[in-house]
Scaffold this motif. Structure first.
Motif, PDB file in Angstrom:
ATOM      1  N   VAL A   1      51.749  48.632  55.599  1.00 27.36           N
ATOM      2  CA  VAL A   1      52.412  47.585  55.075  1.00 27.36           C
ATOM      3  C   VAL A   1      51.554  46.463  54.949  1.00 27.36           C
ATOM      4  O   VAL A   1      51.576  45.562  54.013  1.00 27.36           O
ATOM      5  N   PHE A   2      50.873  46.350  55.955  1.00 24.73           N
ATOM      6  CA  PHE A   2      49.957  45.155  56.145  1.00 24.73           C
ATOM      7  C   PHE A   2      48.887  44.927  54.947  1.00 24.73           C
ATOM      8  O   PHE A   2      48.889  43.972  54.265  1.00 24.73           O
ATOM      9  N   ASP A   3      48.293  46.213  54.644  1.00 28.27           N
ATOM     10  CA  ASP A   3      47.265  46.305  53.465  1.00 28.27           C
ATOM     11  C   ASP A   3      47.989  45.923  52.240  1.00 28.27           C
ATOM     12  O   ASP A   3      47.504  45.384  51.230  1.00 28.27           O
ATOM     13  N   SER A   4      49.127  46.477  52.000  1.00 30.36           N
ATOM     14  CA  SER A   4      49.884  46.337  50.712  1.00 30.36           C
ATOM     15  C   SER A   4      50.306  44.987  50.691  1.00 30.36           C
ATOM     16  O   SER A   4      50.174  44.557  49.369  1.00 30.36           O
ATOM     17  N   VAL A   5      50.687  44.384  51.589  1.00 23.16           N
ATOM     18  CA  VAL A   5      51.009  42.795  51.364  1.00 23.16           C
ATOM     19  C   VAL A   5      49.759  41.992  51.175  1.00 23.16           C
ATOM     20  O   VAL A   5      49.755  41.157  50.467  1.00 23.16           O
ATOM     21  N   LEU A   6      48.729  42.335  51.784  1.00 25.08           N
ATOM     22  CA  LEU A   6      47.334  41.701  51.605  1.00 25.08           C
ATOM     23  C   LEU A   6      46.877  41.730  50.209  1.00 25.08           C
ATOM     24  O   LEU A   6      46.501  40.851  49.704  1.00 25.08           O
ATOM     25  N   LEU A   7      47.321  42.634  49.469  1.00 26.70           N
ATOM     26  CA  LEU A   7      46.964  42.916  48.131  1.00 26.70           C
ATOM     27  C   LEU A   7      47.545  41.741  47.146  1.00 26.70           C
ATOM     28  O   LEU A   7      46.927  41.431  46.030  1.00 26.70           O
ATOM     29  N   GLY A   8      48.516  41.277  47.917  1.00 24.70           N
ATOM     30  CA  GLY A   8      49.391  40.112  46.864  1.00 24.70           C
ATOM     31  C   GLY A   8      48.125  38.979  46.610  1.00 24.70           C
ATOM     32  O   GLY A   8      48.517  38.216  45.951  1.00 24.70           O
ATOM     33  N   ARG A   9      47.280  38.906  47.573  1.00 26.46           N
ATOM     34  CA  ARG A   9      46.771  37.682  47.449  1.00 26.46           C
ATOM     35  C   ARG A   9      45.372  37.997  46.460  1.00 26.46           C
ATOM     36  O   ARG A   9      44.343  36.987  46.285  1.00 26.46           O
ATOM     37  N   TRP A  10      45.222  39.224  45.876  1.00 23.69           N
ATOM     38  CA  TRP A  10      44.209  39.477  44.943  1.00 23.69           C
ATOM     39  C   TRP A  10      44.050  38.469  43.760  1.00 23.69           C
ATOM     40  O   TRP A  10      45.176  38.186  43.164  1.00 23.69           O
ATOM     41  N   GLY A  11      42.948  38.156  43.442  1.00 23.71           N
ATOM     42  CA  GLY A  11      42.825  37.181  42.292  1.00 23.71           C
ATOM     43  C   GLY A  11      43.258  35.749  42.405  1.00 23.71           C
ATOM     44  O   GLY A  11      42.576  35.255  41.683  1.00 23.71           O
ATOM     45  N   ARG A  12      43.802  35.469  43.485  1.00 23.74           N
ATOM     46  CA  ARG A  12      43.856  34.113  43.857  1.00 23.74           C
ATOM     47  C   ARG A  12      42.910  33.694  45.029  1.00 23.74           C
ATOM     48  O   ARG A  12      42.408  32.838  44.905  1.00 23.74           O
ATOM     49  N   TYR A  13      42.754  34.560  45.909  1.00 24.61           N
ATOM     50  CA  TYR A  13      41.848  34.260  47.037  1.00 24.61           C
ATOM     51  C   TYR A  13      40.673  35.330  47.340  1.00 24.61           C
ATOM     52  O   TYR A  13      39.907  34.933  47.972  1.00 24.61           O
ATOM     53  N   PHE A  14      40.876  36.378  46.651  1.00 25.42           N
ATOM     54  CA  PHE A  14      39.779  37.296  46.764  1.00 25.42           C
ATOM     55  C   PHE A  14      39.804  38.211  45.686  1.00 25.42           C
ATOM     56  O   PHE A  14      40.705  38.637  45.049  1.00 25.42           O
ATOM     57  N   SER A  15      38.440  38.985  45.260  1.00 27.64           N
ATOM     58  CA  SER A  15      38.487  40.069  44.346  1.00 27.64           C
ATOM     59  C   SER A  15      37.117  40.471  44.410  1.00 27.64           C
ATOM     60  O   SER A  15      36.262  39.792  44.730  1.00 27.64           O
ATOM     61  N   GLY A  16      36.982  41.740  43.506  1.00 31.16           N
ATOM     62  CA  GLY A  16      35.727  42.377  43.652  1.00 31.16           C
ATOM     63  C   GLY A  16      34.994  42.359  45.129  1.00 31.16           C
ATOM     64  O   GLY A  16      35.445  42.766  45.957  1.00 31.16           O
ATOM     65  N   ILE A  17      33.653  41.534  44.938  1.00 34.41           N
ATOM     66  CA  ILE A  17      33.041  41.784  46.164  1.00 34.41           C
ATOM     67  C   ILE A  17      33.264  40.609  47.224  1.00 34.41           C
ATOM     68  O   ILE A  17      32.620  40.506  48.203  1.00 34.41           O
TER      69      ILE A  17
END
Lengths: 276, 227
Positions: B100-116
């Protein structure tokens, strides 16, 4: 009854051809098998089956022309991977329908070509069963490069791949280039299928690409652990399968497949215990 | 009179579609911080409107303002994708092993982290906070595949919130949930809306009685009307 040959387990590895074959197989088991996680979680089982058949057609054509069958399989599989990846996006057809077209078409054409050029039955058997002992140093480098590429892509695009596998629609709304990632995975899958055909043959490609991931996924808690476990199962099943084949004078591909099935069974037993 | 800056979203004579128009000269606005419903039958143009508001589709004609910014180019669309969070219908469990933790973390993709660029400590702390908000901190290490539909939808809500969005779009968020899970989710969305003040738009074909919307729009044959 199986009688062991009167040799040490590891002494055949002193022979270069056998050493290349062993390392090629173990490298593929450790790295190429990672794509099995994608095949299962992305529901691409039909595609891998299609690519296998396409590989047969490519091999049949080049054998008919008196050329290296692996080259033909490789070229045609890569071309169809690209075509299937882009067709799925452009025309509103399910991937199953596209696969059905390529699968049956390839098989039909392959048999026509094989019959027209009167290819020897043993050569045809070679495509189905593979022959890892023909693996050259160049082939070994190719397997290693492809493996490093697969591991690299998982490393650099881990979160993006995770998002696409979790929810394609969500990934699209967040701005993940879903189409490009899908195409990249199709290409890697194509290249892996072509190389696996050479290693274990068409009939046993699954033992290399699918079985380790099938054994790993029920035990994994996240994508990371699924990848690590897949790699471990891949290395164990290929190395054990290879050594058992040498020791008891068995076909390598078949031996790897049986050991892979054993690990899958062990994994399912552990999963049942976890559920209880 | 409100300027386009007081609206979270404003459409002026907006037309959108594909080879043919699905939305025809729509005039529509959503006040900042409101809880708005868009109700309409299947085929009325709800999905097309959502695609435009999410930045997945550019308008064919007319004007669209998101948080006061005109949306005209592909660059604007990418900006919209960063500012808006999206909650779809509850999804089938799937085959991906993920906590659940990792799936929620993915919500921040593109705004706070992405790629490397890897997720930071702040990203992880924010996930913990949001999981507490939706009452799922005790399930953070559970495999998403083993959760009930209602729990998976709460995790999806957390995934939308963790993006720190200014606008939340929800597409039939309670569909496929049982009556109890529906009531719990609606209650949670309304409590969070009151507490966080995020502009929230809920698109649905049927309004459940538990909702308490600020404004309601009806969409029919590509036209939107306030009711």
């Amino acid at each position: 009854m199986l009688m062991p040959l009167q040799i040490d387990w590891l002494s055949p590895l002193e022979i270069p051809i056998i050493r290349h074959a062993f390392f090629g197989l173990v490298l593929a088991g450790g790295m190429i098998s990672l794509l099995g996680v994608i095949i299962i979680t992305f529901n691409l089982s039909v595609i891998r089956f299609t690519l296998m058949h396409v590989g047969l057609l490519g091999a049949a054509v080049t054998m008919g022309l008196g050329l290296n069958p692996t080259t033909g399989a490789f070229i045609l599989i890569m071309a169809v991977s690209v075509l299937m990846g882009s067709l799925g996006e452009r025309i509103n057809l399910s991937i199953n329908a596209i696969s059905g077209f390529f699968m049956t078409g390839s098989m039909g054409l392959a048999f026509i070509v094989l019959s027209r050029y009167q290819v020897r039955a043993m050569d045809i058997f070679g495509i189905f069963a593979g022959n890892i002992l023909f693996l050259s140093k160049f082939d070994l480098i190719l397997v290693a490069l492809l493996g490093v590429l697969i591991v690299g892509i998982f490393f650099f695009f881990y979160r993006e791949i995770q998002l696409v596998l979790l929810d394609k629609e969500l990934a699209t709304t967040l701005g993940v280039p879903v189409g490009r990632i899908r195409m990249l995975l199709f290409l890697l899958l194509g290249a892996s299928m072509a190389i696996s055909l050479r290693l274990v043959g068409a009939l046993l490609v699954d033992s290399l690409i699918l079985l380790p991931a099938m054994a790993a996924l029920p035990l994994a808690k996240g994508l990371n652990s699924a990848l690590v476990l897949t790699s471990i199962f891949g290395i164990l099943s290929t190395s054990t399968g290879f050594l058992v084949a040498l020791r008891y004078d068995l076909p390598v591909g078949a031996s790897v497949a049986v050991v892979g099935c054993f690990f899958l069974m062990v994994s399912l037993v552990f999963q049942r215990r976890k559920v209880k | 009179m409100m300027s386009s800056k007081n609206f979270a979203i404003q459409c002026k004579g907006l037309s959108a579609g594909y080879d043919f128009k699905v939305l025809d000269e729509v005039n529509f606005s959503v006040a900042e911080g409101s809880l708005t419903a868009i109700v309409g039958p299947n085929g009325a143009g709800k999905s097309t409107l959502l695609k435009v508001l999410c930045g997945l589709l550019l308008p064919l004609a007319g004007e669209l303002f998101v948080l006061g910014q005109p949306i005209k180019t592909n660059r604007d669309r990418l900006w919209v994708k960063r500012e808006i969070a999206y909650l779809a219908q509850v999804q089938a469990p799937g085959k991906l092993p993920i906590t659940v933790f990792d799936s929620v973390l993915l919500g921040r993709w593109g705004r706070y982290f992405s790629g490397i660029k890897m997720p930071s400590k702040t990203d992880r702390e924010r996930v913990e906070e949001v999981l507490r908000l939706v009452g799922m901190e005790h399930l953070k290490d559970r495999d998403l595949r083993t959760l009930s539909g209602g729990q998976r939808q709460r995790a999806a809500l957390a995934r939308a919130l963790v993006r720190d969005p200014q606008i939340m779009l929800m597409d039939e968020p309670t569909t496929y949930l049982d009556a109890r899970a529906q009531a719990e989710l609606i209650n949670l969305i309304q409590i969070l809306h009151q507490r966080l003040g995020i502009t929230t738009i809920v698109v649905t074909h049927q309004l459940e009685k538990n909702w308490d919307f600020t404004s309601r729009w009806v969409i029919e044959e590509g036209k939107l009307n306030l009711c």
